[in-house]
Motif scaffolding. Structure first.
Motif, PDB file in Angstrom:
ATOM      1  N   SER A   9       0.797  -1.220   0.000  1.00  0.00           N
ATOM      2  CA  SER A   9       0.000   0.000   0.000  1.00  0.00           C
ATOM      3  C   SER A   9       0.834   1.277   0.000  1.00  0.00           C
ATOM      4  N   ASP A  10       0.294   2.271  -0.651  1.00  0.00           N
ATOM      5  CA  ASP A  10       0.734   3.668  -0.654  1.00  0.00           C
ATOM      6  C   ASP A  10       1.942   3.980  -1.521  1.00  0.00           C
ATOM      7  N   ARG A  12       3.500   6.190  -4.370  1.00  0.00           N
ATOM      8  CA  ARG A  12       3.134   7.564  -4.720  1.00  0.00           C
ATOM      9  C   ARG A  12       3.835   8.000  -5.999  1.00  0.00           C
ATOM     10  N   VAL A  34      -3.169   2.184  -4.173  1.00  0.00           N
ATOM     11  CA  VAL A  34      -2.949   3.628  -4.142  1.00  0.00           C
ATOM     12  C   VAL A  34      -3.980   4.283  -3.219  1.00  0.00           C
ATOM     13  N   GLN A  35      -3.504   5.110  -2.294  1.00  0.00           N
ATOM     14  CA  GLN A  35      -4.390   5.833  -1.391  1.00  0.00           C
ATOM     15  C   GLN A  35      -5.003   7.020  -2.133  1.00  0.00           C
ATOM     16  N   ARG A  47      -0.162  13.480  -7.819  1.00  0.00           N
ATOM     17  CA  ARG A  47      -0.461  12.057  -7.649  1.00  0.00           C
ATOM     18  C   ARG A  47      -1.537  11.595  -8.623  1.00  0.00           C
ATOM     19  N   GLU A 216       1.753  -1.613   4.739  1.00  0.00           N
ATOM     20  CA  GLU A 216       1.958  -0.217   4.341  1.00  0.00           C
ATOM     21  C   GLU A 216       3.132   0.408   5.093  1.00  0.00           C
ATOM     22  N   LYS A 220       7.795   1.512   4.089  1.00  0.00           N
ATOM     23  CA  LYS A 220       8.316   2.863   3.894  1.00  0.00           C
ATOM     24  C   LYS A 220       9.789   2.925   4.273  1.00  0.00           C
ATOM     25  N   ARG A 226       8.782   7.217   2.686  1.00  0.00           N
ATOM     26  CA  ARG A 226       8.059   6.982   1.440  1.00  0.00           C
ATOM     27  C   ARG A 226       8.135   5.511   1.057  1.00  0.00           C
ATOM     28  N   PHE A 227       7.164   5.073   0.268  1.00  0.00           N
ATOM     29  CA  PHE A 227       7.098   3.694  -0.219  1.00  0.00           C
ATOM     30  C   PHE A 227       8.421   3.301  -0.863  1.00  0.00           C
TER      31      PHE A 227
END
Length: 248
Positions: A9-10, A12, A34-35, A47, A216, A220, A226-227
Motif C-alpha cells: 500500500s501507498d 506515490r 494507491v491511497q 499524484r 503499508e 516505507k 516513502r514507499f
C-alpha cells in the motif's frame, strides 16, 4: 490457505511507473494499492497525474496488473452515503486491452475516516452496478454493526481485518474470517521481517478461506518515510516462499 494477493500500500508519484509495472510483472501475486482522497488526487494534482499515467501504461501490458484504490476522506464519506464520485467511477470504468478492469478492487476505508453516514442499501446498489469489481470494507469492532447491515442486504463484498484502523499496529490476536464465504484481508504491522510469522497465524484461522495480506507502514523507507520498492520486494518474495513451503 488460499492466499490471493500480497498487497503493498501507498506507492506515490515518486515511484517510477516503469519500476512499478516491472515489480507487478515479476511478482504476479503482488498488488499495488494507491491511497485516494481529494486532497491529493483531485484533477491536476501530481499524484492524480501519476496515477492516470500508471493506468495508461498498465492498459497495454501483457496481462492485467493488480492495481487497487483505497478510498479515503470525503470520497469515502460520499461512497458510504451511496454516492460514487466521478473520479472513482472513471477509474472503475478503465479497462485493460483484454477488457479486464484496470482497478478491479476498491477498498472503502470506513475505519479512521469518521464516516458520519452509512447507508447499506445505497452502498449495496453501487456494488451491484459493478459486478466485475471487488469492494472491500475494513472490519473493526466500531464498524462491525455497519458491516453486518451491509451483509444483510445480500451484497457481495470483502472485509479487511485491521484492528488499528490503518495505524499500522500489530494485532494482539488474529481473528477468524467474518464469513468464510467472503474474501478476507489481514493488515496491521505486517512487513518483510514478520510476514511469515503473520501468515502462519492467519493460516491457522482462515483454513481454506480466500485471504490476502496488506502492508503499508513497514514498506516505507525509514529515511524518507516513502514507499520503498526494495522493501516491497522483500515482503512479497518472503510471502511467496512461505506459501510454497506451506503448500507442500
Amino acid at each position: 490457505m488460499n492466499l490471493r494477493y500480497v498487497t503493498c500500500s501507498d506507492p506515490r508519484e515518486d515511484t517510477a511507473i516503469s519500476d512499478a509495472l516491472a515489480f507487478l510483472r515479476r511478482y504476479p501475486m503482488a498488488e499495488l494499492a494507491v491511497q485516494a482522497h481529494p486532497s491529493k488526487m483531485s484533477v491536476g494534482m501530481d499524484r492524480r497525474v501519476w496515477f492516470e499515467k500508471l493506468l495508461d501504461a498498465a492498459a497495454g501490458t501483457y496481462r492485467t496488473p493488480h492495481l487497487t484504490v483505497h478510498v479515503n476522506r470525503d470520497w469515502c464519506h460520499a461512497f458510504c452515503a451511496g454516492n460514487l464520485v466521478p473520479d472513482l467511477q472513471d477509474w472503475l470504468q478503465r479497462t485493460h486491452k483484454n477488457g479486464d478492469p484496470l482497478v478491479r478492487r476498491v477498498q472503502i476505508n470506513v475505519a479512521g475516516n469518521d464516516v458520519p453516514d452509512f447507508r447499506p442499501l445505497a452502498v449495496a446498489e453501487i456494488i451491484q452496478n459493478f459486478p466485475a469489481h471487488e469492494f472491500i470494507f475494513q472490519y473493526t469492532s466500531p464498524q462491525g454493526a455497519r458491516i453486518r447491515r451491509l451483509a444483510d442486504t445480500g451484497a457481495r463484498f470483502s472485509v479487511l481485518y485491521d484492528a488499528s484502523g490503518g495505524a499500522g499496529r500489530t494485532p494482539r490476536q488474529t481473528g477468524r474470517p467474518f464469513s468464510f464465504a467472503l474474501a478476507t484481508g489481514y493488515s496491521g504491522g505486517i512487513g518483510p521481517e514478520n510476514v511469515t510469522d503473520r501468515l502462519m497465524k492467519i493460516a491457522a484461522k482462515a483454513d481454506e478461506a480466500p485471504v490476502w495480506i496488506d502492508a503499508e507502514g513497514k514498506l516505507k523507507n525509514p529515511d524518507t518515510n516513502r514507499f520503498d520498492l526494495k522493501l516491497a520486494q522483500a515482503y512479497v518474495s518472503r510471502a511467496i516462499y512461505w506459501l510454497r513451503d506451506y503448500s507442500k
